[in-house]
Design an enzyme around this catalytic site. Structure first.
Site, mmCIF file in Angstrom:
data_model
loop_
_atom_site.group_PDB
_atom_site.id
_atom_site.type_symbol
_atom_site.label_atom_id
_atom_site.label_comp_id
_atom_site.label_asym_id
_atom_site.label_seq_id
_atom_site.Cartn_x
_atom_site.Cartn_y
_atom_site.Cartn_z
ATOM 1 N N CYS A 10 0.827 -1.207 0.000
ATOM 2 C CA CYS A 10 0.000 0.000 0.000
ATOM 3 C C CYS A 10 0.861 1.257 0.000
ATOM 4 C CB CYS A 10 -0.941 0.005 1.199
ATOM 5 S SG CYS A 10 -2.145 -1.344 1.202
ATOM 6 N N ARG A 35 -7.946 -4.259 -3.240
ATOM 7 C CA ARG A 35 -7.437 -3.116 -4.002
ATOM 8 C C ARG A 35 -8.389 -2.885 -5.183
ATOM 9 N NH1 ARG A 35 -2.475 -2.525 -1.732
ATOM 10 N NH2 ARG A 35 -1.528 -4.466 -0.989
#
EC number: 1.11.1.24
Length: 215
Positions: free
Chosen positions: A45, A121
């Site tokens: 991330c 995601r």
């Protein structure tokens, strides 16, 4: 049920690192990319946030804004963004939604039970009319490709402006290069006209149903 392609982005009020925002109203008249990430203070991330920030100006040149989201508290977002600035010298300029109750994630279909309780995601590309134009999902173990997300935004804009379709790997397609696809004809007369235009050199065709042109 999560919103699908062609649906209007749902009206929601969210808490972000830039304060409270109403979506999609906050981006009225603009494209925006909403992307969710599994959690703050995680390696993949972090690479994604740096990548999005490094390409932020390119998105804005396309009249497109960015907004992140995860099931974390706003304090976690703020501390993580501070860490990125301190350790990596990258200042995150776009807002990040703090969806600590998971309400927004549930509404948008960002939690896939087979992949855990964190948000996957996801990427939502939304146009200036607040219509969802593209949705892309990635698993937690795979970071996103900024080139492809930028390509998708630009390709959708070119498609809208010219009434055309975009080939694979545009603008570097193996068959037509940087040309765009003319939608197939819907009548015999239109097919005949299409071939006549090809003979005149106005467009190029492999056949009556596969024509393309430069723009």
């Amino acid at each position: 049920m999560a919103p699908l392609l062609g649906d209007n982005f749902p009206e929601i009020e969210v808490v972000t690192t830039h304060g409270r925002m109403k979506l999609p109203e906050a981006f009225k008249g603009k494209w925006f990319v909403l992307f969710s990430h599994p959690a703050d203070f995680t390696p993949v991330c972090t690479t994604e946030f740096v990548a999005f920030q490094n390409r932020y100006d390119e998105f804005r040149k396309l009249n497109c804004e960015l907004i992140g989201l995860s099931i974390d508290q706003v304090f976690s977002h703020i501390k993580w963004i501070e860490w990125i600035k301190e350790k990596l010298d990258i200042e995150i300029e776009f807002p990040v939604i703090a969806d600590d109750t998971g309400r927004v994630a549930e509404m948008l279909g960002l939690i896939h039970p087979a992949k855990g309780t964190n948000t996957v995601r996801a990427v939502f590309i939304v146009d200036p009319e607040a219509v969802i134009r593209a949705v892309i999902y990635y698993p937690q173990e795979l970071g996103r490709n900024m080139d492809e997300i930028l390509r998708a935004v630009k390709a959708l804009q070119v498609s809208d402006q010219n009434g055309v379709a975009m080939p694979a790997n545009w603008p570097n397609n193996e068959l037509v290069g940087d040309a765009v696809i003319i939608p197939p004809p819907i009548s015999e007369a239109e097919a005949k006209e299409r071939l006549e235009k090809a003979k005149a050199g106005d467009i190029s065709c492999y056949d009556w149903w596969f024509c393309y042109k430069k723009i």
